[in-house]
Structures are given as C-alpha cells and as structure tokens.
Design a protein around this motif. Structure first.
Motif, mmCIF file in Angstrom:
data_model
loop_
_atom_site.group_PDB
_atom_site.id
_atom_site.type_symbol
_atom_site.label_atom_id
_atom_site.label_comp_id
_atom_site.label_asym_id
_atom_site.label_seq_id
_atom_site.Cartn_x
_atom_site.Cartn_y
_atom_site.Cartn_z
ATOM 1 N N MET A 1 0.837 -1.199 0.000
ATOM 2 C CA MET A 1 0.000 0.000 0.000
ATOM 3 C C MET A 1 0.872 1.250 0.000
ATOM 4 O O MET A 1 1.859 1.334 0.736
ATOM 5 N N ILE A 2 0.508 2.214 -0.814
ATOM 6 C CA ILE A 2 1.200 3.499 -0.861
ATOM 7 C C ILE A 2 0.381 4.525 -0.082
ATOM 8 O O ILE A 2 -0.834 4.634 -0.259
ATOM 9 N N LEU A 3 1.041 5.246 0.809
ATOM 10 C CA LEU A 3 0.334 6.264 1.588
ATOM 11 C C LEU A 3 1.011 7.615 1.433
ATOM 12 O O LEU A 3 2.203 7.704 1.121
ATOM 13 N N LEU A 4 0.216 8.645 1.670
ATOM 14 C CA LEU A 4 0.693 10.018 1.676
ATOM 15 C C LEU A 4 0.524 10.566 3.085
ATOM 16 O O LEU A 4 -0.573 10.506 3.654
ATOM 17 N N ALA A 5 1.612 11.087 3.662
ATOM 18 C CA ALA A 5 1.552 11.714 4.981
ATOM 19 C C ALA A 5 1.925 13.176 4.853
ATOM 20 O O ALA A 5 2.861 13.521 4.101
ATOM 21 N N ILE A 6 1.220 14.054 5.561
ATOM 22 C CA ILE A 6 1.551 15.476 5.555
ATOM 23 C C ILE A 6 1.651 16.000 6.975
ATOM 24 O O ILE A 6 1.038 15.462 7.905
ATOM 25 N N ASP A 7 2.443 17.068 7.126
ATOM 26 C CA ASP A 7 2.631 17.694 8.437
ATOM 27 C C ASP A 7 2.668 19.204 8.273
ATOM 28 O O ASP A 7 3.513 19.735 7.551
ATOM 29 N N ALA A 14 5.240 19.791 5.071
ATOM 30 C CA ALA A 14 5.959 18.610 4.610
ATOM 31 C C ALA A 14 5.013 17.528 4.128
ATOM 32 O O ALA A 14 3.901 17.381 4.636
ATOM 33 N N ALA A 15 5.477 16.761 3.141
ATOM 34 C CA ALA A 15 4.713 15.638 2.617
ATOM 35 C C ALA A 15 5.670 14.490 2.325
ATOM 36 O O ALA A 15 6.800 14.703 1.885
ATOM 37 N N SER A 16 5.210 13.275 2.574
ATOM 38 C CA SER A 16 5.995 12.077 2.309
ATOM 39 C C SER A 16 5.109 11.040 1.635
ATOM 40 O O SER A 16 3.972 10.820 2.054
ATOM 41 N N VAL A 17 5.632 10.412 0.602
ATOM 42 C CA VAL A 17 4.972 9.282 -0.044
ATOM 43 C C VAL A 17 5.721 8.029 0.389
ATOM 44 O O VAL A 17 6.939 7.927 0.202
ATOM 45 N N TYR A 18 4.989 7.091 0.980
ATOM 46 C CA TYR A 18 5.623 5.978 1.686
ATOM 47 C C TYR A 18 5.026 4.653 1.227
ATOM 48 O O TYR A 18 3.804 4.513 1.111
ATOM 49 N N ASP A 19 5.894 3.684 0.946
ATOM 50 C CA ASP A 19 5.472 2.334 0.574
ATOM 51 C C ASP A 19 5.407 1.505 1.852
ATOM 52 O O ASP A 19 6.442 1.097 2.391
ATOM 53 N N ALA A 20 4.197 1.275 2.352
ATOM 54 C CA ALA A 20 4.036 0.567 3.625
ATOM 55 C C ALA A 20 4.489 -0.883 3.520
ATOM 56 O O ALA A 20 5.026 -1.448 4.483
ATOM 57 N N GLY A 21 4.284 -1.514 2.378
ATOM 58 C CA GLY A 21 4.680 -2.898 2.219
ATOM 59 C C GLY A 21 6.184 -3.085 2.254
ATOM 60 O O GLY A 21 6.702 -4.007 2.894
ATOM 61 N N TYR A 191 6.149 10.364 10.618
ATOM 62 C CA TYR A 191 4.684 10.355 10.550
ATOM 63 C C TYR A 191 4.198 9.279 9.579
ATOM 64 O O TYR A 191 3.225 8.566 9.859
ATOM 65 N N ALA A 192 4.865 9.160 8.439
ATOM 66 C CA ALA A 192 4.468 8.157 7.451
ATOM 67 C C ALA A 192 4.634 6.745 8.014
ATOM 68 O O ALA A 192 3.747 5.895 7.857
ATOM 69 N N MET A 193 5.748 6.486 8.672
ATOM 70 C CA MET A 193 6.011 5.167 9.240
ATOM 71 C C MET A 193 4.974 4.803 10.303
ATOM 72 O O MET A 193 4.446 3.683 10.325
ATOM 73 N N LEU A 194 4.662 5.741 11.183
ATOM 74 C CA LEU A 194 3.676 5.483 12.225
ATOM 75 C C LEU A 194 2.282 5.292 11.637
ATOM 76 O O LEU A 194 1.516 4.440 12.086
ATOM 77 N N ALA A 195 1.957 6.077 10.628
ATOM 78 C CA ALA A 195 0.643 5.960 9.989
ATOM 79 C C ALA A 195 0.468 4.591 9.347
ATOM 80 O O ALA A 195 -0.628 4.022 9.365
ATOM 81 N N ALA A 196 1.539 4.047 8.774
ATOM 82 C CA ALA A 196 1.465 2.750 8.103
ATOM 83 C C ALA A 196 1.089 1.637 9.069
ATOM 84 O O ALA A 196 0.525 0.612 8.656
#
Length: 228
Positions: A1-7, A14-21, A191-196
């Motif tokens: 799953m790909i997620l977008l996190a913002i702060d 800030a924004a990060s695109v993160y591959d949770a898998g 934030y992205a890592m925790l959200a995943a």
C-alpha cells in the motif's frame, strides 16, 4: 500500500509518499515556512508525488499530524487530508506530534519511556508520556512545568520536544537526562512510518489542547435596528 503523509503542525510544510509494504519512503517535499501552509501545501504534496513517481489514484491511505502545534497549521493539514480522503475514497489516519517525537526518541536511544513535551507559552506545556513500545501512559494534556517535571524520572524517562530542557532544569538533579529531538515536530518520514502501522478508524481530528488565541470581536457588532 502506498500512503501520503503530511505535516503542517509547526513551521514545516511537509509531505511524504511511503510504501508501507516495503517500509521505505518513495518521495518527499519539505518547506520551512513558519506561516502560509494553506498556500503551499498542495504544491508540496505534488512535489512529493512527482519525486515518488506516484499519482493520487495509486494512494491507499492519507495521514496527517494532528497536533498539538500551530492552531492554524493543524487545521490546514487535517482539513486537507479529510478532503483527500473523501475525494479519493480512501481512509485517513492521524498521528500526534507528541507520539511522533517519542518514536524518534526510541529510534535514536532504543526502547524506553519517553516524555514528549512542547512549550506552549503562558507557563503551559503540552505533554504526553509513552512507554517503551509507544503506548500512551498519559494522553496529550496541558500541564504546568511542575506537573511535567513530576513525570520526568531521571534514569527512567527520556525527554523530547521543545520543553525538554525546561523540564530537565526544573527537575534539577545531578544525573543527566537522555534527550530525543528537542524540536516542535518530527521528521515527515516518522509520521508516514507510524501511519502505516495504524488501523484506520474515525477521521482525523485536530488535537487542540487549548482554545485559539484569536477571539471574535463581539464589541464591534452593530446593534440591530428595530423596525417601527
């Protein structure tokens, strides 16, 4: 799953695109603005998506820092993520600034109890206490310096956030504390890592621990003229 996190909770937009898998960041964009998050946020998101080579249609989750922090910044970030969640028909999750700072402290120092605390001015501290696994022992709350110091047990609790040194000085013991990041917000990748790792539930809500400074100027309201 790909997620977008913002702060937008502090000076950063800030924004990060993160591959949770895969557990890795694909792209990011960070601007140190101070103010004006609303004007820049969508451009920051577009930059992160472009670096990742990902489109909005590929996102499976959106996440946001929910505060405590800047009243306006938190509102901008949460509103944006809730809007993206509705438009893209994907879930949204929130991560507090305090749990993110505590996570960075554990990443740097190893498993331990962390008191994450932000100097909110007016003699107030926004703080939360987390165990070595990240579970909240005390949820985010407005504390006095004395109340915060009472939670900071030397040798047992590490300190993080902008109020960390204030608390250490208030405790005033010979044995030094361990410190995590002494900043207002964590890295966007945290934030992205925790959200995943979170299960989507209710839509993210701002963590406002006190009322905004701006108040309606009721004194300037003109009296209604009665019709005769």
């Amino acid at each position: 799953m790909i997620l977008l996190a913002i702060d937008c909770a502090a000076s950063l937009c800030a924004a990060s695109v993160y591959d949770a898998g895969a557990g890795r960041e694909l792209g990011r964009s960070v601007r140190d603005l101070g103010k004006g998050h609303a004007e820049h946020l969508m451009a920051v998101i577009d930059e992160a998506l472009a670096e990742a080579g990902v489109g909005y249609a590929e996102l499976g989750l959106v996440a946001v820092s929910t505060g405590p922090g800047s009243f306006t910044g938190v509102r901008v970030g949460v509103s944006a993520v809730r809007g993206l969640s509705l438009a893209l028909k994907i879930p949204a999750v929130g991560v507090t600034t305090l749990e993110a700072l505590a996570a960075e402290t554990r990443a740097a120092l190893g498993p331990r109890t962390v008191l994450a605390a932000l100097d909110a001015g007016r003699g107030e501290i926004h703080a939360a206490l987390y165990d070595e696994n990240g579970a909240a022992l005390r949820e985010p709350a407005v504390l006095t310096l004395a109340e915060s110091a009472a939670l900071a047990v030397p040798g047992q609790v590490a300190l993080a956030g902008t109020a960390a040194q204030l608390i250490a000085d208030a405790v005033g013991v010979a044995k030094p504390f361990e410190f995590g990041p002494m900043v207002a917000t964590a890295d966007i990748g945290t934030y992205a890592m925790l959200a995943a790792a979170k299960e989507p539930g209710e839509r993210p809500k701002p963590v406002y621990l006190r009322a905004p400074d701006a108040k309606p100027q009721a004194g300037f309201v003109l009296p209604r003229e009665e019709r005769k």
